[in-house]
Design a protein around this motif. Structure first.
Motif, short mmCIF file in Angstrom:
data_model
loop_
_atom_site.label_atom_id
_atom_site.label_comp_id
_atom_site.label_asym_id
_atom_site.label_seq_id
_atom_site.Cartn_x
_atom_site.Cartn_y
_atom_site.Cartn_z
N VAL A 177 1.30 -1.45 0.51
CA VAL A 177 -0.18 0.54 0.14
C VAL A 177 0.56 1.32 -0.30
O VAL A 177 1.83 1.45 0.93
CB VAL A 177 -1.22 -0.21 0.99
N ILE B 75 -5.39 -0.99 8.13
CA ILE B 75 -5.60 0.74 8.23
C ILE B 75 -7.09 1.25 8.47
O ILE B 75 -8.26 -0.50 8.20
CB ILE B 75 -5.84 0.69 6.29
N ASN C 205 -3.33 6.71 4.12
CA ASN C 205 -3.74 5.82 3.23
C ASN C 205 -4.03 6.53 1.87
O ASN C 205 -5.09 7.62 1.42
CB ASN C 205 -4.95 4.51 3.54
N THR D 240 -10.05 -1.36 1.27
CA THR D 240 -9.16 -1.49 2.07
C THR D 240 -9.21 -3.03 2.92
O THR D 240 -8.22 -3.06 3.76
CB THR D 240 -9.08 0.04 3.46
#
Length: 454
Positions: free
Chosen positions: A134, A158, A175, A205
């Protein structure tokens, strides 16, 4: 599609572009709004191509046929995946599964409204071929961003801001939404994502937690906050444009382009200026402009789709439209417009002229007020001016017409027939002089005006 070579597993990109974009309050779909004269979606496709992605899939909604048409025109029908109805980012990526059928490699998920993200920002997600990676960023104001919880060098979770503890809210690593994983792993995890949340949507996510539970390595790689900036409103589009322009200006200054007031110069995504070019204040470069070393672009000029040769001078207040090609040492002066015309070496058009659909030979001189009358209401026609020709001021050259090498046209002429090499053409009415007429006229009119005041 242009792809770039790389080592390691095959690569594919899924670009999410199905959002409604209602906050833009525009008839133009959000992802088609331009940054640097290029649609935001095209910037995302450019990055995917530069990464060497052998497949690119754009997820679009049924509400924006213009977006679909844009993608098909560039990448073909095979690049389209439809999300209907929209049920979250996880669902959007699942909609791309069929388009990626048979693909065995790494998939990166990017966004059509993140125009500043370049291939070099994304590339680190591919460095661990078996991992779910990510892209994160250090936020100046973390606010409502989802937080990346990193423990022991691995991405642990996340966490959305509204669900975060005070401890997690203190994290500034956020994020971006961009992630990569092996295709098989990605779609297996997405199949497990539920929609038990306030919006009833499937969130991309969630694959991080599901991946950790399945033993998939999870990691975060970092990019700058500016690079991952998303655009959702007109104010953010303007901010993205400003960031883009700053990068362009810094790039050209570092290359050796002289700009006394760089903040006043506006560039396109593909502007190409060589070292040694001088750009005066308040110049606008539209797409498709290339300028060679030694050229000077003077203030308040506007250019697009044009090529400018070495040591040429353009402006001030000049306009170069698509197809304008200026050779070495050409002078295009104030209030001169050039469109789809090739101007030969050393030729000059210094004042108040329109040169459309023409060919001007080397060292020709185009006098002030000259017009290439190129359009008959239906078709465009070509004007040719030979080497060393001299076109007198206020001449109208009615195309198709050729002015021969070394020929001249008298000022104020309307030229409708070809002029041989070395000849003089006059195409104006014979002057008549009436002695004393002006004095008598003024005397009469002055007396009339005086009588009206009584």
């Amino acid at each position: 599609m242009t792809t770039h070579s790389h080592t390691g597993p095959a690569r594919a990109a899924v670009i999410l572009a199905a959002g409604q974009g209602t906050r833009m309050k525009s008839r133009l779909p959000k992802v088609l709004h331009p940054v640097g004269g290029r649609a935001m979606l095209d910037h995302a496709i450019d990055a995917a191509e530069a990464l060497g992605c052998e497949r690119i899939v754009v997820v679009v909604g049924t509400h924006s046929p213009e977006v679909r048409a844009h993608v098909v025109a560039r990448l073909g029908e095979a690049a389209i995946a439809i999300q209907d109805p929209p049920m979250g980012t996880g669902h959007a990526v699942l909609c791309a599964r069929e388009a990626l059928n048979g693909f065995d490699g790494q998939v990166v998920i990017t966004y059509g409204d993140v125009p500043l993200l370049k291939a070099h920002d994304i590339a680190p997600v591919f460095e661990a071929a078996d991992a779910l990676s990510v892209i994160g960023f250090e936020a100046r104001d973390p606010g409502a961003y989802g937080r990346l919880v990193i423990r022991g060098g691995e991405l642990a979770a996340i966490t959305e801001a509204k669900e975060a503890s005070a401890e997690v809210l203190a994290i500034r690593t956020c994020n971006s939404g961009v992630m990569s994983a092996p295709a098989r792993v990605l779609f297996d995890l997405l199949d497990k994502v539920g929609n038990d949340n306030a919006k009833g949507e499937y969130y991309l996510t969630d694959v991080v937690q599901l991946g950790r539970e399945a033993g998939v390595p999870t990691r975060a790689v970092m990019a700058s906050e500016d690079a991952v900036m998303g655009v959702n409103a007109q104010s953010e589009l303007a901010e993205a444009e400003a960031l883009f322009q700053k990068v362009q200006r810094d790039t050209f200054l570092a290359r050796g382009v002289t700009m006394p007031a760089p903040d006043t110069v506006h560039f396109a995504w593909d502007t190409d200026l060589e070292a040694g070019v001088v750009v005066e204040p308040y110049v606008v470069f539209g797409p498709g402009v290339k300028v060679a070393s030694g050229a000077r672009i003077r203030s308040f000029s506007h250019m697009e789709g044009a090529t400018v040769g070495e040591d040429a001078i353009v402006g001030p207040y000049a306009r170069l439209r698509p197809g304008a090609r200026l050779d070495r040492d050409v002078h295009i002066g104030n209030f001169v417009e050039v469109k789809n015309s090739h101007i030969g070496e050393g030729a000059k058009a210094n004042h108040l002229s329109y040169l459309g659909d023409g060919q001007v030979g080397p060292r020709a001189n185009i006098g002030a007020g000259t017009i290439f009358c190129n359009y008959d209401g239906v078709f465009k026609h070509k004007t040719t001016v030979g080497e060393g020709a001299f076109v007198g001021s206020n001449s109208s050259l009615v195309a198709p017409v050729t002015i021969g090498a070394g020929a001249m046209t008298a000022s104020g002429s309307v030229i409708t027939e070809d002029v041989p090499d070395g000849a003089l053409a006059l195409g104006r009415a014979t002057q008549t002089v009436k002695d004393g007429w002006a004095a008598r006229f003024m005397q009469m009119m002055t007396a009339k005006k005086a009588s009206q005041k009584k």
